[in-house]
Design a protein around this motif. Structure first.
Motif, mmCIF file in Angstrom:
data_model
loop_
_atom_site.group_PDB
_atom_site.id
_atom_site.type_symbol
_atom_site.label_atom_id
_atom_site.label_comp_id
_atom_site.label_asym_id
_atom_site.label_seq_id
_atom_site.Cartn_x
_atom_site.Cartn_y
_atom_site.Cartn_z
ATOM 1 N N TRP A 46 -86.532 -35.162 71.931
ATOM 2 C CA TRP A 46 -87.640 -35.072 70.973
ATOM 3 C C TRP A 46 -88.686 -36.144 71.281
ATOM 4 N N LEU A 77 -85.371 -38.221 62.350
ATOM 5 C CA LEU A 77 -84.571 -37.003 62.433
ATOM 6 C C LEU A 77 -83.255 -37.084 61.674
ATOM 7 N N ARG A 95 -85.397 -31.380 55.752
ATOM 8 C CA ARG A 95 -86.088 -31.095 57.001
ATOM 9 C C ARG A 95 -85.321 -30.073 57.834
ATOM 10 N N THR A 128 -85.460 -28.544 61.856
ATOM 11 C CA THR A 128 -85.992 -28.951 63.157
ATOM 12 C C THR A 128 -85.571 -27.981 64.247
ATOM 13 N N GLY A 168 -90.842 -29.793 63.561
ATOM 14 C CA GLY A 168 -90.148 -30.293 62.384
ATOM 15 C C GLY A 168 -90.830 -29.756 61.143
#
Length: 334
Positions: A22, A49, A58, A60, A75
């Motif tokens: 990422w 994260l 969240r 992702t 995200g």
């Protein structure tokens, strides 16, 4: 031309390898689109994260090419508090060497489908003005909702005598107080009441919802910031009657950053017109180098129609250096 891209939803425990991938994509994307803006460190990415967020969760996705090399990330922050549970916020990056090959479109398609599944009607995203990200948003029929002016204050170029004069000015009926991290218990209710003053900040045509602050929520916010390794500094003006008239917050990312980020600055409507915004911000400009001498810059952003706060920042010495725009996609129900 399109290339074979595999999307992997990152669920549960996100590995160090996934976080490193990422970071690789985000760093490459920002170096291309935002030269001069420091990218988040690997540690910041890992915290972003893996650590809880306030009143949200969240989703992702990591996109990789046929050779397994990461090419894009997305995200999606899904807000859960009353007044914002219709809303999702997107961060999307594609490595510049893999753009115009369908990676971004595949990621966005997955995001839009997730928004429908989660019953979200508004998706917002920020893009640098006149950038590939802006063109991507327009191609996908996002509408421009808000323009932001980003400003930098170089602490080594301050007019120190003027900052000292403004910060040291006497405002009858008011006193300054400051803290690091969580607000002291005796100020928590007053701070929460002042936080609600942010609900009238200019947001253009952006459907950003409203936030109801109370003492519990301000403590939870501070804990979220501490858990991800960042430091939050606050200075507030308190009236003789015990109400908090205004406050300003600075965020120091984990590590030893040279650039601090301005968080909220607000003056409660009943206390506006007395120069309190300039006063508390000047006090913060004095505090920061005294406690954190490694910090050399402060970055802030203001809506372009927030003429009052832009004037305050420019009087302190902030200067414009880039612009971004907030875009919004209205998502019909499935």
């Amino acid at each position: 031309m399109s290339e074979h891209v595999h999307l992997t939803p990152l669920r549960g425990s996100i590995s160090v390898t996934d976080a490193a991938a990422w970071h690789q994509v985000v760093a490459a994307s920002m170096a291309h689109d935002l030269p001069g803006v420091p990218p988040p460190s690997p540690g910041q990415i890992h915290a972003q994260l893996t650590k809880p967020t306030l009143d949200s969760h969240r989703l992702t996705w990591l996109a990789a090419g046929a050779d397994g090399v990461p090419v894009g990330v997305a995200g999606l922050r899904l807000f859960t508090s009353r007044g914002r549970d219709h809303l999702a916020e997107l961060e999307l990056h594609v490595d510049p060497s893999h753009r115009r090959n369908g990676s971004g479109s595949q990621l966005l398609s997955a995001v839009v489908e997730a928004c429908r599944t989660e019953d979200r009607r508004s998706l917002i995203v920020e893009a640098a003005a006149d950038s590939p990200g802006e063109a991507f948003c327009e191609r996908w029929s996002f509408r421009r909702a808000l323009s932001l002016d980003h400003l930098i204050l170089h602490l080594d170029k301050l007019d120190e005598a003027e900052i000292l004069r403004v910060a040291g000015a006497v405002h009858p009926g008011y006193r300054l107080t400051s803290w690091t991290g969580t607000v002291p218990d005796d100020l928590s209710k007053a701070f929460a009441a002042a936080k609600n003053a942010m609900n009238d900040m200019p947001v253009g045509d952006l459907d950003y919802g409203t936030v109801d602050w109370d003492a519990e929520r301000v403590r939870a916010m501070a804990q979220v910031i501490a858990d991800r390794g960042d430091t939050l500094l606050t200075i507030a003006a308190v009236h003789d009657d015990g109400t908090m008239a205004g406050y300003t917050e600075i965020l120091l990312p984990q590590g030893a950053p040279s650039r601090a980020q301005q968080y909220d600055t607000a003056v409660v409507p009943a206390h506006r017109g007395h120069g309190l915004g300039l006063w508390i911000k000047a006090a913060m400009v004095r505090r920061l180098p005294a406690e954190y001498p490694g910090v050399t810059e402060i970055e802030t952003d203001n809506a372009e129609d927030n003429v009052h706060m832009l004037a305050v920042n420019r009087e302190l010495g902030f200067r414009s250096y880039r612009r971004t725009r907030e875009f919004q996609l209205d998502i019909p129900r499935a």
